[in-house]
Design a protein around this motif. Structure first.
Motif: not given
Ligand code: DC
Length: 220
Positions: A37-39, A41-44, A105-107, A137-141, A184-186
């Motif tokens: 769960d890469t979300g 990772h960003y949370r940690t 932070f993730a941006a 799983e994530g946003r950019d996998i 919308t992040r770059k």
């Molecule tokens: O999946 P989540 O809602 O736990 O993710 C938390 C935040 O982490 C989400 O708002 C954006 C960021 N994130 C990201 O930028 N890229 C990823 N691959 C996973 C999460």
């Protein structure tokens, strides 16, 4: 160790509360995959930064990131990120404070760079642990981390369904605001990767979504 040609990488992307985590965990159980769960990772990482008093606006983010050492702990079939030997509790990385800061932070480009190589290296961790594949799983996998994944899925659901899911989990979370920031992040914005299979999770039960995706993986 599975032969590299038999090892499968499955990328699951989507917005907040679209069902990524439960679906990915269910798929991992069903298909004997390691789960990441890469979300989390960003949370940690957000948790660790807040703990040292940093905010997304701090001007010494790169320096603070340099002091964080990343490692992996396996909990069942899920790989968890440890930072400076700490795997914070789930409740700590899903607190309202982390929810409010994680997308900011993730941006930040240096934050994403810090996690890029680490996340890619988890394929070797899964192989060494004898898994037949990895579901991440994530946003950019499917777009950035594993654009070469064997299977890529993009989950979505209408806003009312997503808000109800978070409320059921007892969480305070501004899903729409986070999605807006993530899209919308770059750097590495949330997008449906080209060629990914889109799955609307709203009309289906979790079991139905897992079954549907598992079928697509096993009979492409
Ligand atoms: O999946 P989540 O809602 O736990 O993710 C938390 C935040 O982490 C989400 O708002 C954006 C960021 N994130 C990201 O930028 N890229 C990823 N691959 C996973 C999460």
């Amino acid at each position: 160790m599975p032969a590299p040609s038999d090892f499968k990488i499955i990328a699951i992307d989507g917005g907040a509360a679209t069902g990524k985590s439960s679906t990915s965990r269910g798929l991992a159980d069903k298909l004997d995959l390691m789960h990441v769960d890469t979300g989390a990772h960003y949370r940690t990482l957000t948790y660790a930064m807040l703990k040292v008093g940093a905010s997304p606006e701090s001007d010494n983010i790169s320096e603070l990131l340099g002091a964080l050492s990343l490692d992996t702990t396996l909990e069942g079939r899920s790989a968890r990120l440890s930072i400076n030997n700490e795997v914070p509790a789930d409740s700590a990385i899903r607190s309202p404070e982390v929810n409010a800061n994680v997308s900011k932070f993730a941006a930040i480009e240096t934050v994403r760079q810090k996690l890029f190589n680490y996340q890619r290296s988890l394929a070797e961790v899964a192989q060494s642990a004898n898994y037949t594949g990895l579901v991440m799983e994530g946003r950019d996998i499917g777009s950035i981390i594993f654009p070469d994944a064997d299977h890529r899925f993009f989950l979505h659901a209408d806003e009312a369904t997503r808000a109800a899911r978070r409320a059921n989990e007892g969480q305070t979370d501004s899903i729409a605001a986070r999605d807006q920031m993530d899209k919308t992040r770059k750097t590495a914005p949330l997008v449906c990767p080209e060629g990914a299979t889109q799955v609307d999770t709203a009309p289906f039960t979790l079991e139905e979504v897992i079954e549907k995706i598992a079928k697509l993986i096993l009979n492409p």
